[in-house]
Motif scaffolding. Structure first.
Motif, PDB file in Angstrom:
ATOM      1  N   ALA A 174      -9.354 -57.477  27.818  1.00 35.67           N
ATOM      2  CA  ALA A 174      -9.441 -56.351  26.415  1.00 35.67           C
ATOM      3  C   ALA A 174     -10.606 -56.249  25.683  1.00 35.67           C
ATOM      4  O   ALA A 174     -11.101 -55.418  25.440  1.00 35.67           O
ATOM      5  N   TYR A 175     -11.002 -57.481  25.440  1.00 34.87           N
ATOM      6  CA  TYR A 175     -12.250 -57.693  24.536  1.00 34.87           C
ATOM      7  C   TYR A 175     -13.388 -57.128  25.299  1.00 34.87           C
ATOM      8  O   TYR A 175     -14.271 -56.220  24.629  1.00 34.87           O
ATOM      9  N   ASP A 243      -5.684 -59.714  18.999  1.00 30.99           N
ATOM     10  CA  ASP A 243      -5.350 -60.303  20.150  1.00 30.99           C
ATOM     11  C   ASP A 243      -6.357 -60.920  20.858  1.00 30.99           C
ATOM     12  O   ASP A 243      -5.862 -61.355  21.967  1.00 30.99           O
ATOM     13  N   SER A 244      -7.483 -60.863  20.665  1.00 30.20           N
ATOM     14  CA  SER A 244      -8.569 -61.468  21.279  1.00 30.20           C
ATOM     15  C   SER A 244      -9.041 -62.826  21.002  1.00 30.20           C
ATOM     16  O   SER A 244      -9.084 -63.863  21.586  1.00 30.20           O
ATOM     17  N   TYR A 245      -9.300 -62.836  19.570  1.00 31.66           N
ATOM     18  CA  TYR A 245      -9.804 -64.204  19.147  1.00 31.66           C
ATOM     19  C   TYR A 245      -8.975 -65.607  19.201  1.00 31.66           C
ATOM     20  O   TYR A 245      -9.323 -66.356  19.407  1.00 31.66           O
ATOM     21  N   PRO A 246      -7.416 -65.368  18.790  1.00 31.61           N
ATOM     22  CA  PRO A 246      -6.620 -66.484  18.523  1.00 31.61           C
ATOM     23  C   PRO A 246      -6.360 -67.191  20.090  1.00 31.61           C
ATOM     24  O   PRO A 246      -6.019 -68.328  20.063  1.00 31.61           O
ATOM     25  N   THR A 247      -6.676 -66.584  21.062  1.00 32.71           N
ATOM     26  CA  THR A 247      -6.496 -67.313  22.488  1.00 32.71           C
ATOM     27  C   THR A 247      -7.577 -68.329  22.801  1.00 32.71           C
ATOM     28  O   THR A 247      -7.425 -69.106  23.614  1.00 32.71           O
ATOM     29  N   ALA A 248      -8.669 -67.995  22.337  1.00 30.89           N
ATOM     30  CA  ALA A 248      -9.873 -69.129  22.497  1.00 30.89           C
ATOM     31  C   ALA A 248      -9.646 -70.296  21.944  1.00 30.89           C
ATOM     32  O   ALA A 248      -8.890 -70.585  20.935  1.00 30.89           O
ATOM     33  N   PRO A 249     -10.520 -71.469  22.480  1.00 21.82           N
ATOM     34  CA  PRO A 249     -10.560 -72.654  21.955  1.00 21.82           C
ATOM     35  C   PRO A 249     -11.021 -72.483  20.264  1.00 21.82           C
ATOM     36  O   PRO A 249     -11.774 -71.781  20.192  1.00 21.82           O
ATOM     37  N   ALA A 250     -10.565 -73.476  19.565  1.00 22.01           N
ATOM     38  CA  ALA A 250     -10.933 -73.386  18.119  1.00 22.01           C
ATOM     39  C   ALA A 250     -12.440 -73.412  17.830  1.00 22.01           C
ATOM     40  O   ALA A 250     -12.629 -72.374  16.906  1.00 22.01           O
ATOM     41  N   PRO A 251     -13.425 -73.808  18.462  1.00 20.46           N
ATOM     42  CA  PRO A 251     -14.703 -73.744  18.040  1.00 20.46           C
ATOM     43  C   PRO A 251     -15.084 -72.260  18.488  1.00 20.46           C
ATOM     44  O   PRO A 251     -15.747 -71.718  17.527  1.00 20.46           O
ATOM     45  N   VAL A 252     -14.476 -72.102  19.531  1.00 23.62           N
ATOM     46  CA  VAL A 252     -15.102 -70.533  19.887  1.00 23.62           C
ATOM     47  C   VAL A 252     -14.717 -69.450  18.996  1.00 23.62           C
ATOM     48  O   VAL A 252     -15.163 -68.399  18.577  1.00 23.62           O
TER      49      VAL A 252
END
Length: 531
Positions: A174-175, A243-252
Motif C-alpha cells: 500500500a505504501y 495503515d503503513s507505519y505501525p506495522t514496521a519495527p520500532a526503529p523504522v
C-alpha cells in the motif's frame, strides 16, 4: 568557501559509501554496526559545520562536476547542491535522529521478535535511506529532489517489509502504491515546468516562471502541491499513513514518523516560497491545514493501539506546519520551521518509547496495558516528557512553536486565519487528552483492570484473536527487560527535545533568520546563479 565546497556533498556521500561497505560486510555484524555509527556520527558533525557556515556566510551553492555556466545565458548545468539556513537545520536535526535511532536499533538487536528477519540488510538500507533524506534537503534542482524521494521510496519499502510478515508486506505494498502515484504526479509536474521554462534548476525556474501566464503557474503549483501533500500526509492525501507505519519495527517506524513526512513539508516550503510566491493557493492550504489537524486528532482519539494513535497525531500536527507556511508571513514561516524541528524530535522519541513499552509489557494495545508506571517508573518518565511536549504544555518547545503560529495567525487577522487559530487550540487540547488517555490506561491503571491484560502475558498457544506482532513478543524470553542500548538513545533524544526548550531563544532566532532567508528568495537565486 573551499571548506563549504568540501563539506556540502558529504551528507550524501558518507552514508552512500558506508552503505556499500556494510553491504559487503554482511557476515560481520560488529563491523557493520561500527561503520554505520561512525558514518552517521560523521554526518552529524558535517551537518553541524554546514549549519554554522550557512548562518555565518549565507546560502552555499555547489555545482557538482564543474559544469558551471557552459552555455551563455543559461544557469548551471548538472547537479546543484544548495545549503541555506533552512536546509542546514533540516540536515542537522535529521542527522541527529538518524544517529540516535541506529543506536536504538542496535540496542534492540535490530529485529523485533522474528528470527527470520534478514538483519544483515538493515544497516545498508538504513544508510541508503539516510543518503536519500540528505539528497532531498540538499537538492537545488527539482529532478534531484525527485531522485531523493525515489531513494527514500526504495529504502523505505525494504525497511517497512523487513521480516516479510503478512501485515508488513500488505502495508508495504500500500505504501509503495501510494508513493508511486505521488512520484508519477511529481513527474507530471516536472514535465510541465520543464516545458514552460526549459530548466529544472529551482533558482532558474523561479526566475523564468515570471514570464509564464498566471493560469499555467497555478496549474503547475497545484500539481506539485498534490505530489508533496501525499508525501507530507496532508489531508485528504494522508489516509495511507496510519495503515503503513505501525506495522514496521520500532526503529523504522520512529524514523519514518519523524523524518519522511518532513521531507514532504520541506518540499512544500520550497515550492511555496521559492517557485510560486504570491499566495495563489494560500486559502486552499489553510483549509487543508485545518482539516488535517482535526481529522488527525479525532482519528487518534478513536485508536486503541498506541502506534496507530501516534500515527494519527503525526498527521494532525502536519497541519500546524502547513498553517505556518500558508500564512506567508515571516513569523508564520519561522514558527513552522521551529515546529518542524520540534516535531521531528518529539514524534521520533514517542515511537521509540512505544518500542520500549512493547519490550516491557509485550504489547502496544491499550486493552492489554496497565500498571507500567509501577512496573517501570523510568519508562513512565520517558513517556510523559515527550507526551507533554507533543501536547504543547508550557514551557516545552511544542508550546513555544504553537504560540508563534497562533500569534502569526492573529496578526494575519483574516477570518480564515482566526478559524485556524481556534482549530489549532482545539487540536492542542485534544492532543493533550489523547496523551492523558494513554497515560491513564497504559501507565496508571492496574494491569488487572485492562480488558485483555492477561493476554499479553499468555503463551502464543493460548491466544485466539491475537495479532501476529503480539504473538512474537509473547513468545520471547526478553519481554519485561528493556535493554540499556534502547534506553540510552531514547533518553538522549528526550534530552535533545528538552534542549529545544532550554535554548528556545537562540534556536527560534535562528528559525527567524531562516524564515527571512526563505521568503527573500533573491538570496537563494543569486547564490545559485552567480556569475
Amino acid at each position: 568557501m573551499i571548506l563549504s565546497a568540501v563539506l556540502t556533498p558529504l551528507p550524501v556521500l558518507i552514508p552512500t559509501l558506508a552503505a556499500a561497505i556494510t553491504l559487503f560486510a554482511g557476515r560481520k555484524p560488529r563491523l557493520q554496526r561500527a561503520i554505520a555509527i561512525m558514518a552517521l556520527g560523521a554526518v552529524v558533525a558535517v551537518c553541524a559545520a554546514l549549519l554554522y557556515l550557512a548562518d555565518r556566510d549565507g546560502t552555499i551553492a555547489l555545482q557538482v562536476g564543474g559544469w558551471g555556466q557552459s552555455v551563455p545565458g543559461m544557469g548551471p548545468l548538472g547537479i546543484t547542491l544548495v545549503v541555506d539556513r533552512l536546509s542546514s537545520m533540516m540536515l542537522l536535526v535529521s542527522a541527529i535522529v538518524l544517529l540516535t535511532v541506529v543506536f536504538y536499533a542496535i540496542g534492540q538487536g535490530i529485529r523485533d521478535g522474528d528470527g527470520r528477519q534478514p538483519v544483515s540488510i538493515f544497516l545498508p538500507t538504513y544508510l541508503v535511506l539516510s543518503a536519500g533524506v540528505c539528497t532531498a534537503f540538499l537538492a537545488g534542482d527539482l529532478f534531484n529532489l525527485f531522485v531523493g524521494f525515489e531513494v527514500l521510496l526504495a529504502a523505505s519499502f525494504v525497511l517497512l517489509t523487513i521480516g516479510a510478515s503478512t501485515d508488513r508486506v500488505r502495508a508495504g505494498i500500500a505504501y509503495v502504491m501510494v508513493s508511486m502515484v505521488s512520484s508519477l504526479i511529481f513527474l507530471i509536474g516536472l514535465a510541465m515546468i520543464y516545458a514552460a521554462t526549459g530548466t529544472l534548476n529551482m533558482a532558474e525556474v523561479a526566475v523564468r516562471l515570471n514570464d509564464v501566464p498566471p493560469g499555467t503557474r497555478g496549474a503547475m503549483f497545484a500539481v506539485l502541491m498534490v505530489a508533496f501533500g501525499i508525501k507530507a500526509a496532508v489531508f485528504p492525501l494522508s489516509t495511507w499513513l496510519p495503515d503503513s507505519y505501525p506495522t514496521a519495527p520500532a526503529p523504522v517506524t520512529a524514523v519514518f514518523a519523524g523524518l519522511l513526512t518532513k521531507v514532504g513539508v520541506y518540499a512544500i516550503i520550497r515550492a511555496h516560497s521559492l517557485l510560486f510566491p504570491g499566495g495563489a493557493l494560500d486559502n486552499v492550504l489553510l483549509v487543508a491545514a485545518l482539516v488535517t489537524m482535526l481529522v488527525g486528532v479525532f482519528g487518534a482519539i478513536a485508536q486503541s493501539d498506541i502506534k496507530r494513535l501516534l500515527s494519527f497525531t503525526l498527521v494532525s500536527h502536519i497541519g500546524y506546519m502547513v498553517f505556518g507556511i500558508a500564512l506567508g508571513s515571516e513569523l508564520g514561516m519561522s514558527g513552522a520551521i521551529f515546529y518542524v524541528a520540534h516535531h521531528i524530535i518529539v514524534q521520533t522519541t514517542l515511537f521509540l518509547v512505544v518500542g520500549l513499552i512493547e519490550r516491557q509489557a509485550g504489547a502496544s494495545t491499550l486493552q492489554r496495558l496497565g500498571g507500567l508506571a509501577a512496573a517501570s517508573p523510568l519508562l513512565a518518565l520517558l513517556f510523559v516528557v515527550p507526551a507533554l511536549n507533543l501536547g504543547g504544555i508550557p514551557p516545552f518547545s511544542g508550546f513555544i512553536g504553537k504560540v508563534a503560529l497562533l500569534e502569526a495567525g492573529a496578526q494575519s487577522a483574516s477570518v480564515l486565519a482566526w478559524i485556524l487559530v481556534t482549530g489549532s487550540v482545539v487540536t492542542s487540547l485534544l492532543t493533550l487528552y489523547v496523551m492523558a488517555r494513554v497515560w491513564t490506561m497504559a501507565f496508571w491503571r492496574a494491569r488487572a483492570d485492562a480488558p485483555e491484560g492477561d493476554l499479553a502475558d499468555a503463551s502464543p498457544s493460548s491466544l485466539i484473536d491475537n495479532s501476529e506482532e503480539d504473538v512474537a513478543y509473547a513468545d520471547r524470553d526478553d519481554v519485561g527487560r528493556m535493554p540499556v542500548g534502547m534506553l540510552i538513545p531514547t533518553g538522549a533524544l528526550i534530552a535533545v527535545g528538552l534542549a529545544l526548550t532550554v535554548f528556545a531563544g537562540p534556536i527560534f532566532a535562528f528559525s527567524e533568520r531562516a524564515a527571512a532567508e526563505v521568503l527573500d528568495r533573491g538570496q537563494y537565486i543569486s547564490a545559485v546563479l552567480k556569475p
